[in-house]
Design an enzyme around this catalytic site. Structure first.
Site, short mmCIF file in Angstrom:
data_model
loop_
_atom_site.label_atom_id
_atom_site.label_comp_id
_atom_site.label_asym_id
_atom_site.label_seq_id
_atom_site.Cartn_x
_atom_site.Cartn_y
_atom_site.Cartn_z
CD GLN A 37 -2.85 1.30 2.35
OE1 GLN A 37 -3.42 2.33 2.58
NE2 GLN A 37 -3.04 0.24 3.10
CG PHE A 65 11.81 -4.10 -2.38
CD1 PHE A 65 10.82 -5.02 -2.69
CD2 PHE A 65 12.50 -3.49 -3.42
CE1 PHE A 65 10.50 -5.32 -4.01
CE2 PHE A 65 12.19 -3.78 -4.74
CZ PHE A 65 11.19 -4.69 -5.03
CD GLU A 106 -1.83 2.13 8.28
OE1 GLU A 106 -1.53 2.37 7.11
OE2 GLU A 106 -1.92 3.01 9.16
CG ASP A 146 0.53 0.87 4.71
OD1 ASP A 146 1.73 0.84 5.00
OD2 ASP A 146 -0.21 -0.10 4.79
N GLY A 157 -8.19 21.00 19.24
CA GLY A 157 -7.80 22.39 19.03
C GLY A 157 -8.15 23.32 20.17
N GLY A 158 -8.55 22.78 21.32
CA GLY A 158 -8.85 23.66 22.45
C GLY A 158 -10.32 24.04 22.53
N1 COA Z 1 12.04 -10.25 -8.92
C1 COA Z 1 12.71 -11.01 -8.03
N2 COA Z 1 12.61 -10.86 -6.70
C2 COA Z 1 11.77 -9.91 -6.25
C3 COA Z 1 11.02 -9.08 -7.12
C4 COA Z 1 11.18 -9.28 -8.51
N3 COA Z 1 10.53 -8.55 -9.40
N4 COA Z 1 10.30 -8.25 -6.37
C5 COA Z 1 10.56 -8.53 -5.08
N5 COA Z 1 11.44 -9.53 -5.00
C6 COA Z 1 12.01 -10.15 -3.81
C7 COA Z 1 12.87 -9.19 -3.03
O1 COA Z 1 14.12 -9.03 -3.63
C8 COA Z 1 12.92 -9.88 -1.68
O2 COA Z 1 13.89 -10.92 -1.73
P1 COA Z 1 15.07 -11.12 -0.64
O3 COA Z 1 14.52 -10.74 0.70
O4 COA Z 1 15.36 -12.57 -0.77
O5 COA Z 1 16.20 -10.28 -1.04
C9 COA Z 1 11.58 -10.59 -1.61
O6 COA Z 1 11.01 -10.48 -2.91
C10 COA Z 1 10.61 -10.04 -0.61
O7 COA Z 1 10.58 -8.63 -0.62
P2 COA Z 1 10.13 -7.85 0.69
O8 COA Z 1 10.05 -6.41 0.45
O9 COA Z 1 11.01 -8.27 1.81
O10 COA Z 1 8.64 -8.42 0.88
P3 COA Z 1 8.00 -9.05 2.17
O11 COA Z 1 6.67 -9.56 1.75
O12 COA Z 1 8.88 -10.02 2.85
O13 COA Z 1 7.80 -7.81 3.18
C11 COA Z 1 6.98 -5.63 3.77
C12 COA Z 1 6.77 -6.92 2.96
C13 COA Z 1 5.91 -4.65 3.37
C14 COA Z 1 6.86 -5.93 5.25
C15 COA Z 1 8.37 -5.08 3.48
O14 COA Z 1 8.51 -4.92 2.10
C16 COA Z 1 8.67 -3.76 4.16
O15 COA Z 1 8.94 -3.71 5.38
N6 COA Z 1 8.66 -2.66 3.41
C17 COA Z 1 9.01 -1.36 3.89
C18 COA Z 1 7.91 -0.75 4.72
C19 COA Z 1 6.60 -0.72 4.01
O16 COA Z 1 6.44 -0.18 2.95
N7 COA Z 1 5.58 -1.28 4.69
C20 COA Z 1 4.22 -1.10 4.34
C21 COA Z 1 3.76 -1.94 3.26
S1 COA Z 1 2.13 -1.43 2.88
#
Ligand code: COA
Length: 501
Positions: A92, A172, A214, A243, A322-323
């Protein structure tokens, strides 16, 4: 108009009314879209007839402006036309940001993992086989390309995208972009003009490596500890301030960096931590934290109730920040309708009118009620009396009456009421969009209205829908190269192994 305030002071029984405004159901007759259009026409006429002002040619603090275009407003292209975004966002926070940039006219190329795509495509599915509303409502106006970013041929395509794009946006988990080989140093070397914008859960510090969603951001950014009632649990809000709120912050960071690049010619990194974004939105609560040193927070209900304050900003229920004391009060039908309520603010300048409306004219001069200070210890009694009145009206009737006296109030509108609200449809804040696999659905359009860059909400892309056109039209790959890249498997999901016979 002014008559109402003067005569409410003079009369005690029947407060004078302003001419009745049609506020029932919040339906505005003239819509802002119409207003923008007509303003645009008028402005374009003058733009055609008037010579550009001399000052327009002169350099100002930011350089020289071009001569104003003669085209009618809304027909001179979009604000971010020409800006290309390499959109590596998912879920998001990041998609909120890039959707806004797309609405303002940027070409947003969403890179998705082959076969899977943004995980939200398949989350909270309501129509089998179609992209979820979670995905469609956050990814309008974008193009989708599937690339395995860890495959050598995928990296080849990404390198070309980095050269051709102005901004890379990603959210990511910490370190994931680096693990793809896309470090800041690498990107900056390939394209020194590239802006690299990131959402992370936390900024540098003890939690910088944590994944964040979130509600974690709401809890760690000061929102949850200050939301809810003093004697209840901390609460998260329905508004996605962690988010979508951080996505909004990031979008501002990106356009600001684009603006600076006009001067410097180089890109920069933009970081928005969700904790920081939430804390920014909870700014008034950090204000109250510091005010505690000077004594109790008198506008909080607990002050009037004689309950001592602790050492941190407490939860304030539905008190207004706001008071000016405010509460949510029951309206006619509250027994059956969970949203038959109105927010009511006892703003000091309209106290006299409030007394007249609720039938307590004596409170205008009674020393126990006549001043804001005197009222503070009696807020429960006051709001109970006001509620006796609001319970005799529907929330829309109450809004209609109170608005005649400029008494600040707002009905509690349900999502159903908002979805059906005619005025929000007319302004494009609520839009119906058609989608090839799910059919028609409602979405929230661009809440930011620009008179010369009018948003058209277009459906979200199917997974990999624009892969071919991006490879050829944007990146200029020849047919032979496209075939080589495709045959390598870098753009498609790995084939499922055939079962042994
Ligand atoms: N091709 C190959 N690999 C891909 C890819 C693509 N097109 N797109 C994503 N990936 C891989 C990433 O490289 C990562 O691999 P690695 O950890 O082995 O290096 C993997 O997919 C997972 O990515 P990640 O961002 O860690 O996803 P997640 O599902 O584990 O975590 C979140 C999700 C949201 C918790 C995390 O991305 C995060 O903390 N983001 C920052 C804060 C944020 O935006 N949070 C709110 C989300 S609404």
């Amino acid at each position: 108009m002014a008559k109402s305030k003067k005569s409410t002071k003079a009369k005690s029984k029947a407060p004078a009314k302003k001419p009745v405004r049609k506020v029932v159901k919040l339906a505005a007759k003239s819509t802002s879209k119409n207003t923008i259009k007509s303003a645009g026409k008028a402005a374009s006429k003058s733009a055609k007839s008037a010579k550009p002002a001399k000052s327009a040619k002169k350099a100002n603090g930011n350089g020289a402006y071009p001569k104003p275009v003669a085209k009618p407003f809304g027909e001179a292209g979009k604000a971010l036309e020409g800006v290309r975004i390499l959109d590596f966002t998912h879920v998001q926070s990041g998609p909120t940001c890039t959707q806004l940039l797309a609405w303002f006219g940027a070409d947003v190329i969403k890179v998705e993992r082959p076969g899977v795509g943004d995980i939200t495509r398949g989350q909270l599915v309501d129509v089998k086989g179609a992209d979820s509303l979670y995905f469609t409502m956050l990814n309008h106006n974008k193009r989708s390309i599937t690339i395995d970013s860890k495959h050598p041929q995928g990296k080849r395509v990404l390198d070309e995208l980095i050269k051709k794009c102005d901004v890379l946006v990603e959210n990511f988990a910490p370190g994931a972009l680096d693990r793809m080989g896309l470090t800041w140093d690498y990107i900056h070397k390939v394209n020194p003009r590239m802006i690299v914008a990131s959402v992370k859960g936390f900024g540098p510090g003890p939690y910088e490596d944590c994944k964040v969603y979130e509600n974690v951001a709401q809890c760690t950014g000061g929102s949850a500890s200050t939301t809810g009632f003093r004697d209840g649990l901390p609460l998260v809000t329905g508004a996605q301030i962690g988010d979508s709120g951080t996505g909004l912050h990031l979008a501002l960071g990106i356009v600001t960096a684009l603006f600076q690049r006009n001067r410097t010619g180089r890109g920069q990194r933009v970081l928005c931590a969700m904790q920081d974004g939430v804390l920014n939105l909870c700014r008034v609560k950090l204000r109250d934290q510091q005010r505690l040193k000077a004594g109790p927070l008198t506008e909080y209900s607990q002050y009037g109730e004689g309950i001592p304050f602790g050492d941190a900003t407490p939860r304030a229920g539905n008190d207004s920040g706001g008071g000016q004391p405010g509460r949510i009060l029951k309206c006619k039908g509250w027994e059956d309708d969970p949203n038959a309520y109105i927010y009511f603010i006892t703003q000091a300048p309209v106290w006299q009118a409030i007394c007249d409306v609720i039938g307590e004219p004596g409170w205008k001069t009674d020393p126990d009620f006549a001043t804001p200070k005197a009222r503070l210890p009696r807020l429960n009694q006051i709001f109970e009396r006001i509620e006796e009145w609001t319970k005799t009206k529907t929330k829309f009737e109450a809004m209609d009456i109170l608005n005649q006296y400029d008494i600040p109030c707002g009905p509690i509108l349900s999502m159903k009421e908002l979805a059906e609200d005619e005025s929000l449809r007319k302004t494009g804040t609520v839009v119906e969009v058609d989608h090839p696999t799910r059919g028609k659905y409602l979405t929230v359009g661009n809440p930011i209205k620009l008179s010369d860059s009018i948003t058209e909400v277009k459906r979200s892309p199917l997974l990999g829908e624009h892969t071919d056109e991006i490879l050829t039209d944007v990146l200029g790959f020849k047919a032979k190269d496209v075939a080589e890249i495709k045959n390598s498997g870098a753009l498609s999901a790995p084939q499922k192994e055939e079962k042994a016979a």
